[in-house]
Design a protein around this motif. Structure first.
Motif, mmCIF file in Angstrom:
data_model
loop_
_atom_site.group_PDB
_atom_site.id
_atom_site.type_symbol
_atom_site.label_atom_id
_atom_site.label_comp_id
_atom_site.label_asym_id
_atom_site.label_seq_id
_atom_site.Cartn_x
_atom_site.Cartn_y
_atom_site.Cartn_z
ATOM 1 N N GLY A 35 -42.257 51.987 17.764
ATOM 2 C CA GLY A 35 -42.948 50.776 18.530
ATOM 3 C C GLY A 35 -44.409 51.148 18.270
ATOM 4 N N HIS A 36 -44.806 52.617 18.560
ATOM 5 C CA HIS A 36 -46.287 52.769 18.328
ATOM 6 C C HIS A 36 -46.917 52.334 16.973
ATOM 7 C CE1 HIS A 36 -49.948 54.852 19.417
ATOM 8 N NE2 HIS A 36 -49.734 55.515 17.993
ATOM 9 N N GLN A 37 -45.964 52.447 15.906
ATOM 10 C CA GLN A 37 -46.322 52.143 14.668
ATOM 11 C C GLN A 37 -46.595 50.648 14.472
ATOM 12 O OE1 GLN A 37 -43.426 53.925 12.071
ATOM 13 N NE2 GLN A 37 -44.580 55.720 12.073
ATOM 14 N N MET A 38 -45.821 49.766 15.161
ATOM 15 C CA MET A 38 -46.076 48.482 15.183
ATOM 16 C C MET A 38 -47.469 48.292 15.816
ATOM 17 S SD MET A 38 -42.389 46.972 15.653
ATOM 18 C CE MET A 38 -42.860 45.258 15.832
ATOM 19 N N VAL A 39 -47.563 48.755 16.865
ATOM 20 C CA VAL A 39 -48.817 48.449 17.676
ATOM 21 C C VAL A 39 -50.178 48.735 16.569
ATOM 22 C CG1 VAL A 39 -50.341 49.064 19.708
ATOM 23 C CG2 VAL A 39 -47.874 48.772 20.078
ATOM 24 N N LEU A 40 -50.107 49.793 16.047
ATOM 25 C CA LEU A 40 -51.233 50.261 15.412
ATOM 26 C C LEU A 40 -51.384 49.337 14.000
ATOM 27 C CD1 LEU A 40 -50.950 53.973 15.029
ATOM 28 C CD2 LEU A 40 -52.720 52.766 16.146
ATOM 29 N N ALA A 41 -50.196 48.823 13.651
ATOM 30 C CA ALA A 41 -50.226 48.036 12.373
ATOM 31 C C ALA A 41 -50.831 46.573 12.895
ATOM 32 C CB ALA A 41 -48.709 47.645 11.789
#
Length: 63
Positions: A35-41
């Motif tokens: 989820g955190h990686q999706m937010v960063l992306a």
């Protein structure tokens, strides 16, 4: 002898429970990381879109 068997079974049950809880926590951690990686992306994508828009505007002004 039966007391020792019960004790061993209880210890094995506790170990199994601890392993199951650890697996669950690892799964939760991986979901949070995804989820955190999706937010960063998404954030990086929006930043790239803004940069591209600014470049288009600068090019239009230069012409």
């Amino acid at each position: 002898m039966t007391t020792k068997n019960r004790s061993t079974k209880m210890n094995l049950m506790h170990e199994d429970l601890a392993r199951a809880q650890m697996r669950a926590r690892l799964g939760e951690a991986q979901q949070l990381r995804r989820g955190h990686q999706m937010v960063l992306a998404r954030r990086l994508s929006r930043r790239a879109e803004r940069a591209a828009q600014q470049a288009r505007l600068a090019l239009a002004r230069a012409l």
